[in-house]
Design a protein around this motif. Structure first.
Motif, PDB file in Angstrom:
ATOM      1  N   GLY A 171       0.836  -1.191   0.000  1.00 16.05           N
ATOM      2  CA  GLY A 171       0.000   0.000   0.000  1.00 16.05           C
ATOM      3  C   GLY A 171       0.868   1.236   0.000  1.00 16.05           C
ATOM      4  O   GLY A 171       2.092   1.156   0.171  1.00 16.05           O
ATOM      5  N   ASP A 172       0.260   2.385  -0.170  1.00 14.82           N
ATOM      6  CA  ASP A 172       1.028   3.626  -0.272  1.00 14.82           C
ATOM      7  C   ASP A 172       1.806   3.948   1.001  1.00 14.82           C
ATOM      8  O   ASP A 172       2.847   4.612   0.946  1.00 14.82           O
ATOM      9  N   ALA A 173       1.321   3.481   2.161  1.00 21.22           N
ATOM     10  CA  ALA A 173       1.983   3.793   3.429  1.00 21.22           C
ATOM     11  C   ALA A 173       3.172   2.888   3.721  1.00 21.22           C
ATOM     12  O   ALA A 173       3.913   3.125   4.678  1.00 21.22           O
ATOM     13  N   ALA A 174       3.371   1.855   2.913  1.00 22.87           N
ATOM     14  CA  ALA A 174       4.430   0.886   3.189  1.00 22.87           C
ATOM     15  C   ALA A 174       5.783   1.373   2.670  1.00 22.87           C
ATOM     16  O   ALA A 174       5.893   1.827   1.529  1.00 22.87           O
ATOM     17  N   ILE A 175       6.793   1.251   3.501  1.00 18.93           N
ATOM     18  CA  ILE A 175       8.162   1.515   3.068  1.00 18.93           C
ATOM     19  C   ILE A 175       8.621   0.319   2.244  1.00 18.93           C
ATOM     20  O   ILE A 175       8.542  -0.829   2.698  1.00 18.93           O
ATOM     21  N   ILE A 176       9.106   0.561   1.020  1.00 16.95           N
ATOM     22  CA  ILE A 176       9.531  -0.547   0.160  1.00 16.95           C
ATOM     23  C   ILE A 176      11.043  -0.737   0.162  1.00 16.95           C
ATOM     24  O   ILE A 176      11.544  -1.723  -0.402  1.00 16.95           O
ATOM     25  N   GLY A 177      11.771   0.181   0.792  1.00 18.32           N
ATOM     26  CA  GLY A 177      13.221   0.042   0.852  1.00 18.32           C
ATOM     27  C   GLY A 177      13.845   1.195   1.607  1.00 18.32           C
ATOM     28  O   GLY A 177      13.155   2.113   2.076  1.00 18.32           O
ATOM     29  N   TRP A 178      15.156   1.129   1.699  1.00 19.11           N
ATOM     30  CA  TRP A 178      15.919   2.159   2.408  1.00 19.11           C
ATOM     31  C   TRP A 178      17.124   2.554   1.579  1.00 19.11           C
ATOM     32  O   TRP A 178      17.837   1.692   1.051  1.00 19.11           O
ATOM     33  N   ALA A 179      17.358   3.847   1.463  1.00 16.98           N
ATOM     34  CA  ALA A 179      18.564   4.335   0.807  1.00 16.98           C
ATOM     35  C   ALA A 179      19.710   4.290   1.804  1.00 16.98           C
ATOM     36  O   ALA A 179      19.502   4.320   3.028  1.00 16.98           O
ATOM     37  N   PHE A 180      20.931   4.233   1.319  1.00 16.50           N
ATOM     38  CA  PHE A 180      22.089   4.113   2.197  1.00 16.50           C
ATOM     39  C   PHE A 180      22.305   5.350   3.068  1.00 16.50           C
ATOM     40  O   PHE A 180      23.051   5.284   4.048  1.00 16.50           O
ATOM     41  N   ASP A 181      21.665   6.467   2.728  1.00 15.37           N
ATOM     42  CA  ASP A 181      21.793   7.649   3.583  1.00 15.37           C
ATOM     43  C   ASP A 181      20.821   7.620   4.762  1.00 15.37           C
ATOM     44  O   ASP A 181      20.792   8.550   5.562  1.00 15.37           O
ATOM     45  N   GLY A 182      20.007   6.555   4.853  1.00 14.30           N
ATOM     46  CA  GLY A 182      19.113   6.389   5.990  1.00 14.30           C
ATOM     47  C   GLY A 182      17.691   6.815   5.763  1.00 14.30           C
ATOM     48  O   GLY A 182      16.843   6.650   6.655  1.00 14.30           O
ATOM     49  N   PHE A 183      17.368   7.354   4.599  1.00 12.88           N
ATOM     50  CA  PHE A 183      16.015   7.804   4.327  1.00 12.88           C
ATOM     51  C   PHE A 183      15.204   6.702   3.640  1.00 12.88           C
ATOM     52  O   PHE A 183      15.748   5.918   2.847  1.00 12.88           O
ATOM     53  N   PRO A 184      13.886   6.639   3.923  1.00 13.56           N
ATOM     54  CA  PRO A 184      13.054   5.552   3.389  1.00 13.56           C
ATOM     55  C   PRO A 184      12.660   5.781   1.926  1.00 13.56           C
ATOM     56  O   PRO A 184      12.713   6.901   1.417  1.00 13.56           O
TER      57      PRO A 184
END
Length: 320
Positions: A171-184
């Motif tokens: 869904g739109d609220a789900a985090i699908i991954g993380w960037a190496f700088d720490g942001f979702p």
């Protein structure tokens, strides 16, 4: 590579956010929850240090692979141990960072690259779409948004559609991954389900976020996914790379070269015994890359007949 000129972020509207993202005082728990809530805790191990959440996986997803590829580079997905470090206290920077390797990791443990085949773009490259290097437009990606790279490692260059279909919390609220700088990283819409306004995403395909400070998105149009990192990464040059295959007798495995004009009828078959086969035709002739686990752990016995090697049947054992 560090670019010299800062790129301003664009103003945004305050939005609602998923409930598990509110535990910002314990970022390690937030990262672990994004994996567990998606249903991938059996595939990805999350451990934390004082500075990073480490997502460890074999980069080999449990979904369809390689289907739909025409512009093959004659590489196949082979499991690869990978530990992705996610900064726990992200700090937004002023200069976008690019590299010729992953910029983050999906919640199923698969690395996320920018949309190009080469990576590490200049400031001019970031500002303008590089059609000749676009892995989606040049038919290098499968229907799931990924392919096997030069190290025979599977990774995403565009929205990981098949992974998202598998997510228990899709869904739109789900985090699908993380960037190496720490942001979702989120999908194509804002977490509250509203559409992202035209021009709201910056050069790295991100925008401000009221909880995390900043967030990235996938998008239907280029750059499709994280194009660069807008956060500070003190150990940027030390970020991990998937270890390529090397011959058991020594020496690296020669990467494939995309056959001119692409191939036809590419099929990737996965068997229960761990053997894999990628079969395809080029100018009417059959070619293949096949491998099976060897007796030595982490090694695979290959038999190939590729366009790169001019149709010569070759065998060998290769290891991570």
């Amino acid at each position: 590579m560090t670019l010299s000129k800062p790129i301003a972020l664009i103003a945004f509207s305050i939005i609602s956010v998923p409930t598990y993202a509110s535990a910002h005082d314990d970022q390690c728990s937030v990262v672990a929850a994004s994996v567990a809530d998606a249903g991938f805790e059996g595939d990805v191990t999350v451990t934390c240090t004082d500075s990073h959440a480490i997502l460890t996986s074999d980069t080999y997803p449990d979904h369809d692979l390689m289907t739909g590829i025409i512009g093959t580079n004659e590489q196949v997905p082979v499991p690869a141990e990978y530990a992705a470090p996610i900064i726990l206290t992200p700090t937004q920077g002023t200069t976008p960072l690019t590299r010729d390797a992953a910029l983050g990791v999906a919640v199923n443990g698969v690395p996320i690259y920018d949309y190009t085949g080469g990576g590490e773009m200049s400031e001019a490259d970031l500002a303008h779409h590089q059609a000749q290097h676009d892995t989606l437009q040049t038919n290098q990606l499968d229907v799931c948004g990924g392919h096997a790279g030069r190290g025979d490692d599977y990774h995403y260059h565009a929205k990981p559609t098949c992974m998202i279909e598998q997510m228990q919390n899709a869904g739109d609220a789900a985090i699908i991954g993380w960037a190496f700088d720490g942001f979702p990283i989120y999908s194509d819409a804002n977490p509250d389900g509203t559409a992202i306004a035209d021009g709201a995403l910056d050069v790295c395909n991100g925008q401000p976020d009221e909880v995390f400070g900043y967030r990235y998105h996938t998008s239907p149009d280029s750059p499709y996914i994280v194009q660069c990192l807008m956060g500070e990464v003190p150990d940027f040059d030390a970020l991990p790379r998937v270890r390529p295959l090397s011959a058991a007798t020594g020496g690296g495995a020669q990467p494939g070269r995309p056959p001119q004009g692409g191939v036809d009828d590419l099929v990737f078959t996965q068997n229960d015994d761990g053997s894999r086969s990628m079969d395809y035709t080029y100018e009417g002739d059959p070619y293949f890359i096949r491998y099976a686990p060897a007796e030595t752990e982490g090694c695979y016995a290959f038999t190939t007949q590729t366009v790169t090697n001019k149709g010569e049947v070759m065998t060998g054992e290769f290891c991570r």
